[in-house]
Design a protein around this motif. Structure first.
Motif, PDB file in Angstrom:
ATOM      1  N   ALA A  82       0.830  -1.205   0.000  1.00 36.10           N
ATOM      2  CA  ALA A  82       0.000   0.000   0.000  1.00 36.10           C
ATOM      3  C   ALA A  82       0.869   1.260   0.000  1.00 36.10           C
ATOM      4  O   ALA A  82       0.572   2.233  -0.708  1.00 36.10           O
ATOM      5  CB  ALA A  82      -0.927  -0.011   1.209  1.00 36.10           C
ATOM      6  N   TYR A  83       1.927   1.250   0.787  1.00 32.76           N
ATOM      7  CA  TYR A  83       2.860   2.393   0.850  1.00 32.76           C
ATOM      8  C   TYR A  83       3.438   2.689  -0.533  1.00 32.76           C
ATOM      9  O   TYR A  83       3.443   3.836  -0.990  1.00 32.76           O
ATOM     10  CB  TYR A  83       3.967   2.063   1.850  1.00 32.76           C
TER      11      TYR A  83
ATOM     12  N   TYR B 157       0.809   2.946  10.357  1.00 31.82           N
ATOM     13  CA  TYR B 157       1.669   4.118  10.257  1.00 31.82           C
ATOM     14  C   TYR B 157       2.648   3.976   9.086  1.00 31.82           C
ATOM     15  O   TYR B 157       3.024   4.975   8.462  1.00 31.82           O
ATOM     16  CB  TYR B 157       2.433   4.364  11.552  1.00 31.82           C
ATOM     17  N   TYR B 158       3.065   2.747   8.808  1.00 33.64           N
ATOM     18  CA  TYR B 158       3.886   2.479   7.618  1.00 33.64           C
ATOM     19  C   TYR B 158       3.203   3.077   6.389  1.00 33.64           C
ATOM     20  O   TYR B 158       3.816   3.813   5.599  1.00 33.64           O
ATOM     21  CB  TYR B 158       4.034   0.960   7.482  1.00 33.64           C
ATOM     22  N   ILE B 159       1.915   2.796   6.219  1.00 32.20           N
ATOM     23  CA  ILE B 159       1.153   3.306   5.082  1.00 32.20           C
ATOM     24  C   ILE B 159       1.015   4.822   5.158  1.00 32.20           C
ATOM     25  O   ILE B 159       1.205   5.539   4.176  1.00 32.20           O
ATOM     26  CB  ILE B 159      -0.243   2.646   5.041  1.00 32.20           C
ATOM     27  N   ALA B 160       0.706   5.328   6.356  1.00 32.28           N
ATOM     28  CA  ALA B 160       0.470   6.763   6.530  1.00 32.28           C
ATOM     29  C   ALA B 160       1.702   7.589   6.190  1.00 32.28           C
ATOM     30  O   ALA B 160       1.590   8.736   5.732  1.00 32.28           O
ATOM     31  CB  ALA B 160       0.030   7.040   7.962  1.00 32.28           C
TER      32      ALA B 160
ATOM     33  N   ILE C 213       0.079  14.164   7.715  1.00 30.62           N
ATOM     34  CA  ILE C 213      -0.695  13.335   8.627  1.00 30.62           C
ATOM     35  C   ILE C 213      -1.331  14.240   9.675  1.00 30.62           C
ATOM     36  O   ILE C 213      -0.629  15.036  10.324  1.00 30.62           O
ATOM     37  CB  ILE C 213       0.195  12.281   9.320  1.00 30.62           C
ATOM     38  N   TYR C 214      -2.648  14.106   9.828  1.00 32.18           N
ATOM     39  CA  TYR C 214      -3.369  14.893  10.819  1.00 32.18           C
ATOM     40  C   TYR C 214      -3.937  13.953  11.882  1.00 32.18           C
ATOM     41  O   TYR C 214      -4.368  12.837  11.576  1.00 32.18           O
ATOM     42  CB  TYR C 214      -4.502  15.686  10.158  1.00 32.18           C
ATOM     43  N   VAL C 215      -3.944  14.407  13.115  1.00 30.94           N
ATOM     44  CA  VAL C 215      -4.351  13.560  14.237  1.00 30.94           C
ATOM     45  C   VAL C 215      -5.290  14.324  15.158  1.00 30.94           C
ATOM     46  O   VAL C 215      -5.435  15.553  15.064  1.00 30.94           O
ATOM     47  CB  VAL C 215      -3.118  13.099  15.059  1.00 30.94           C
ATOM     48  N   ASP C 216      -5.902  13.588  16.066  1.00 31.05           N
ATOM     49  CA  ASP C 216      -6.558  14.180  17.232  1.00 31.05           C
ATOM     50  C   ASP C 216      -5.547  14.141  18.368  1.00 31.05           C
ATOM     51  O   ASP C 216      -4.633  13.309  18.367  1.00 31.05           O
ATOM     52  CB  ASP C 216      -7.811  13.385  17.598  1.00 31.05           C
ATOM     53  N   LYS C 217      -5.713  15.014  19.342  1.00 33.04           N
ATOM     54  CA  LYS C 217      -4.743  15.052  20.435  1.00 33.04           C
ATOM     55  C   LYS C 217      -4.668  13.741  21.203  1.00 33.04           C
ATOM     56  O   LYS C 217      -3.655  13.434  21.841  1.00 33.04           O
ATOM     57  CB  LYS C 217      -5.063  16.198  21.387  1.00 33.04           C
TER      58      LYS C 217
END
Length: 312
Positions: free
Chosen positions: A118-119, A147-150, A156-160
């Motif tokens: 996928a990466y 996370y490998y794919i991300a 990359i956006y996250v929630d706290k």
């Protein structure tokens, strides 16, 4: 004895009538179910055309939309995660109305092979479509193989409170030799090839086999680290813990360069991509595909269990 001389004829007529009624009921049920399946098929076709019409309308008006792909769960062959993600990416990129793509990630990880596939495909598609940004928005967790794919995304956006990281590899199993001795069970295993029984839970530990297994893990870990470094580039602030398998909350991941900022699917579509309308390109399995793949997974499971390597 029946006094009616025609009783046999009347009985036959009743039996014939009952059989006729039963045939009519059976035929009516058959017609009902056929109509039901036709109605279901019609709704599916209409839904598909409506979706395509919406996409075509976006392309004609130029308003555009944000394509969203939402892979969830363990990344393995039973979920068919990588293949569905790749198919969703292709559909999103092929749509002329797509202004940007968001992968909504929520997975603890899984197969290093499928994660790598996928990466690589994300990076390939990005080169082919440099004007269409691709972002990952982490829902609850994006760890290990996820996370490998991300790491292939533009940002990359996250929630706290999202869980991010776990850049490591593991291979687990069980050993039953002590229990077998207590129960008086003798293992009678024959192999052709000195390393064929590597990982067998019913055989004593073999130092050579353990060294081979560790080397495999180290090699996969090295591939994982390279992918993260290539994907994140200078944004990554490497520390002693970065590639140790440790996880961080979203708020901690941003200063470390594992993520770029806070965001949701809606906020990234609206504020970053500038195309607030979202369209779902997540691939769904039909019933036949699920059954067929499940059969294949069951047959393969015995081989996979001998050396079950994963990224979570």
């Amino acid at each position: 004895m029946n006094d009616n001389p025609n009783w046999e004829r009347q009985l036959l007529e009743k039996l014939a009538m009952a059989a006729l009624l039963e045939q009519r009921r059976t035929r009516q049920w058959k017609i009902f179910f056929r109509l039901l399946w036709l109605a279901i098929l019609a709704f599916m076709v209409i839904g598909l055309f409506l979706r395509n019409d919406d996409r075509a309308g976006d392309a004609l008006t130029g308003s555009g939309h944000t394509a969203v792909i939402s892979p969830e769960g363990v990344i393995d062959s039973s979920n068919n995660t990588a293949e569905k993600l790749i198919a969703g990416l292709k559909d999103a990129y092929d749509d002329k109305g797509t202004r940007g793509i968001i992968i909504e990630a929520n997975s603890p990880g899984g197969s290093p092979v499928l994660s790598g596939v996928a990466y690589d495909e994300i990076r390939r598609q990005k080169k082919l479509h440099p004007t269409i940004p691709l972002y990952v928005v982490v829902d609850e967790v994006c760890a290990s193989g996820c996370y490998y794919i991300a790491a292939a995304a533009d940002k990359i956006y996250v929630d706290k409170a999202s869980i991010v990281g776990s850049i490591g590899v593991l291979s687990d199993g069980f050993g039953f030799t002590g229990a077998m001795e207590k129960l008086g069970i003798e293992r009678r295993l024959k192999t052709a090839g000195e390393n064929k029984a590597m990982g067998d839970p019913f055989s004593p530990l073999n130092s050579k086999h353990e060294a081979i297994r560790q080397q495999l893990l180290d090699d996969i870990h090295r591939q994982f680290i390279k992918a993260v470094k290539d994907g994140r580039g200078s944004r990554l602030k490497t520390t002693a813990d970065t590639f140790s398998g440790m996880v961080w909350l979203g708020e901690k991941s941003i200063p470390l360069g594992l993520a770029d900022g806070y965001g949701t699917v809606q906020s990234v579509a609206r504020d970053v991509i500038k195309a607030e309308k979202t369209m779902d390109y997540t691939q769904q399995d039909d019933f036949a595909s699920r059954v067929a793949r499940r059969m294949g997974v069951e047959f393969a499971g015995g081989v996979k269990s001998l050396f079950n390597t994963r990224m979570f």
